[in-house]
Write an enzyme that holds these catalytic residues in place. Sequence first.
Site, short mmCIF file in Angstrom:
data_model
loop_
_atom_site.label_atom_id
_atom_site.label_comp_id
_atom_site.label_asym_id
_atom_site.label_seq_id
_atom_site.Cartn_x
_atom_site.Cartn_y
_atom_site.Cartn_z
N CYS A 74 1.05 -1.21 -0.21
CA CYS A 74 -0.10 -0.08 0.08
C CYS A 74 0.70 1.07 -0.10
O CYS A 74 1.64 1.48 1.04
CB CYS A 74 -0.74 0.05 1.35
SG CYS A 74 -1.92 -1.25 1.42
N GLN A 75 1.01 1.93 -1.05
CA GLN A 75 1.61 3.11 -1.32
C GLN A 75 1.83 4.21 -0.12
O GLN A 75 2.87 4.50 0.34
CB GLN A 75 1.75 3.83 -2.56
CG GLN A 75 1.90 2.80 -3.65
CD GLN A 75 3.34 2.15 -3.63
OE1 GLN A 75 4.47 2.76 -2.98
NE2 GLN A 75 3.40 0.82 -4.20
#
Length: 352
Positions: free
Chosen positions: A83-84
Amino acid sequence: MTNASTISAVDLFCGVGGLTFGLEEAGIDVRLGVDIDSDCKHPITRNTRASFLAKDVSALDASTITDALSGSDVTLLAGCAPCQPFSTYSRGAKRDGGPRRGRGGAEDWRLVEKFADLVEAVEPDLVTMENVPPLARQAVFETLVRKLDGYFLDYQIVECSSVGLPQKRKRLVLLASKLGPISVPQFGRARATVRSTIGALPPLAAGEVDSEDRLHCASRLSEVNLSRIKASVPGGTWRDWPAGLRAACHVRDTGATFPSVYGRMEWDAPAPTITTQCFGYGNGRFGHPTQDRAISLREAAMLQGFPRHYSFIPETEPTSFARLGRLIGNAVPVTLSRAIGDILVDHVRMYR
């Protein structure tokens, strides 16, 4: 049945094999690991029985997974989709451990969405995903749960020290099954410590490399940082230092908001969360409890649950703190992976 059917798995975003290795320890046949970072080929193929595919999962076709799982008794799709906004995952793009994207854009969630799409397309018997706790509050996680319609499902935030990882690290663990009800249990308090994990390793000075294990190496310290770590106490902060050693950001009012940098670990407690920058004394509480240095790369790996002689790079390649810190810090902790694997094996034994 008396004996469980064999579980065969594909590990997406496999990294250096923390999830694959732990699942294999539990008795699961991991057939394939997929990751965009070709640096992950050596640790997967050297330490596990899985094959490795260097590919961006966002471009992966479901047929690759179904082919890998062909002929399986029970199929498992596993992974830790980065998840950036919350992750330092940077394989194949930036190599400095930083996030590739800013917060808030749709691109931030594309890998989680792709994982959900692949689950929907492959329809494995079992699914597991390990991730950062804030993901559970995002709309993309609701999408994943919707795409698991027809599965028995549970997810919980797990404190990894409760499964025996010598580290304070909270992770979101999702389990799903077509076979029957499944749940993430309330784990006990089987706490491992820094001492019980790395206490037997040979002592090092800052900048030194162990003669028998080149990953047991400590980064150099500047003269001022050497003075700082000598003034540090286990579990303490920079506030324990003489005023002359404090950095400019510490003497300003805003410095009071950063007590968790330049700290030593405590022998008889879990380590702090191991990050991609864990080899640097100034990047967190990564000072060795008694030796005047930051923890070594080997110590970081062992605090992530990897066995002492786990191979991360070929013998012919140089040791790079930035590269290995990224690989180790981004890994799924082996101890947590083994606990997940044990749950899945017991579950299949019950329902098959």
